[in-house]
Design an enzyme around this catalytic site. Structure first.
Site, short mmCIF file in Angstrom:
data_model
loop_
_atom_site.label_atom_id
_atom_site.label_comp_id
_atom_site.label_asym_id
_atom_site.label_seq_id
_atom_site.Cartn_x
_atom_site.Cartn_y
_atom_site.Cartn_z
N ASP A 30 0.85 -1.19 0.00
CA ASP A 30 0.00 0.00 0.00
C ASP A 30 0.89 1.25 0.00
OD1 ASP A 30 -3.21 0.53 0.96
OD2 ASP A 30 -1.79 2.19 1.19
N ILE A 31 0.47 2.25 -0.77
CA ILE A 31 1.26 3.48 -0.89
C ILE A 31 1.24 4.29 0.41
CG2 ILE A 31 -0.57 5.07 -1.69
CD1 ILE A 31 1.38 5.93 -3.93
N ASN A 84 -12.72 -3.06 2.51
CA ASN A 84 -13.61 -1.90 2.54
C ASN A 84 -14.54 -1.96 1.34
OD1 ASN A 84 -12.36 -0.83 4.85
ND2 ASN A 84 -10.79 0.19 3.62
N GLN A 91 -14.62 2.75 0.94
CA GLN A 91 -13.81 2.24 -0.16
C GLN A 91 -13.44 3.41 -1.06
OE1 GLN A 91 -15.78 -0.75 -2.53
NE2 GLN A 91 -14.01 -1.03 -3.89
N SER A 92 -12.15 3.64 -1.26
CA SER A 92 -11.73 4.79 -2.07
C SER A 92 -11.33 4.39 -3.48
CB SER A 92 -10.58 5.54 -1.38
OG SER A 92 -9.45 4.70 -1.26
N HIS A 97 -10.26 -5.08 -3.51
CA HIS A 97 -8.94 -5.32 -2.92
C HIS A 97 -9.09 -5.75 -1.47
CE1 HIS A 97 -9.94 -1.02 -2.54
NE2 HIS A 97 -9.33 -1.04 -1.38
N HIS A 99 -7.02 -5.71 2.10
CA HIS A 99 -5.89 -5.17 2.86
C HIS A 99 -5.41 -6.24 3.83
CE1 HIS A 99 -6.69 -0.71 2.13
NE2 HIS A 99 -7.90 -1.20 1.86
P1 DGP Z 1 -9.60 1.61 0.22
O1 DGP Z 1 -9.75 2.84 1.07
O2 DGP Z 1 -10.01 0.36 0.97
O3 DGP Z 1 -10.26 1.77 -1.13
O4 DGP Z 1 -8.05 1.43 0.01
C1 DGP Z 1 -7.36 1.88 -1.11
C2 DGP Z 1 -5.89 1.81 -0.76
O5 DGP Z 1 -5.16 1.97 -1.94
C3 DGP Z 1 -5.41 2.87 0.20
O6 DGP Z 1 -4.98 2.24 1.42
C4 DGP Z 1 -4.24 3.54 -0.48
C5 DGP Z 1 -3.95 2.60 -1.63
N1 DGP Z 1 -3.50 3.26 -2.84
C6 DGP Z 1 -4.12 4.28 -3.48
N2 DGP Z 1 -3.43 4.62 -4.57
C7 DGP Z 1 -2.36 3.78 -4.63
C8 DGP Z 1 -1.28 3.64 -5.54
O7 DGP Z 1 -1.14 4.34 -6.55
N3 DGP Z 1 -0.36 2.68 -5.26
C9 DGP Z 1 -0.46 1.88 -4.16
N4 DGP Z 1 0.48 0.98 -3.97
N5 DGP Z 1 -1.48 1.98 -3.29
C10 DGP Z 1 -2.41 2.92 -3.52
#
Ligand code: DGP
Length: 111
Positions: A30-31, A84, A91-92, A97, A99
């Protein structure tokens, strides 16, 4: 799917820190990690959320979660698995996905 962030990660258009890949699933860091270990496990096929995905895909993702958890030693210490979903689930990214969060005590509520 065009304009889907995680589809663009699957295609390699956007780089990611991969920890596992096969023909069906990709796992990457995760970023914005919320724990020392914070891995996202995604299907390569696009599903908006777990509401749309078939049980075979979800079950296969689960098997990869368990495999990675063992490899990372999280089977000993424990970990949190979060999916999420939708608005209230905050959920963003609208690509299914999971976690995998571990390496610290996962207090609840999150903080
Ligand atoms: P959610 O809120 O459950 O939809 O989690 C989305 C996750 O995705 C959040 O923890 C941050 C991660 N994320 C968003 N953009 C990127 C990206 O470009 N690269 C990576 N590795 N993770 C990302």
């Amino acid at each position: 799917m065009e304009n889907c962030l995680f589809c663009r990660i699957v295609s390699g258009e956007i780089p990611s820190n991969k920890v596992y890949e096969d023909d069906k699933v990709l796992a990457f860091r995760d970023i914005s990690p919320q724990a020392p270990e914070h891995i996202l496990v995604i299907p390569k096929q696009h599903f908006d959320s777990i509401l749309d995905a078939d049980p075979q895909t979800v079950g296969y993702m689960q098997s990869i979660v368990v495999k990675l958890a063992r490899e990372l030693g999280l089977d000993e210490s424990g970990f949190r698995l979060v999916v999420n979903t939708g608005f209230d689930g905050m959920q963003s990214v609208m690509h299914l996905h999971m976690h995998v969060l571990g390496g610290r005590l996962m207090l609840w509520p999150p903080g």
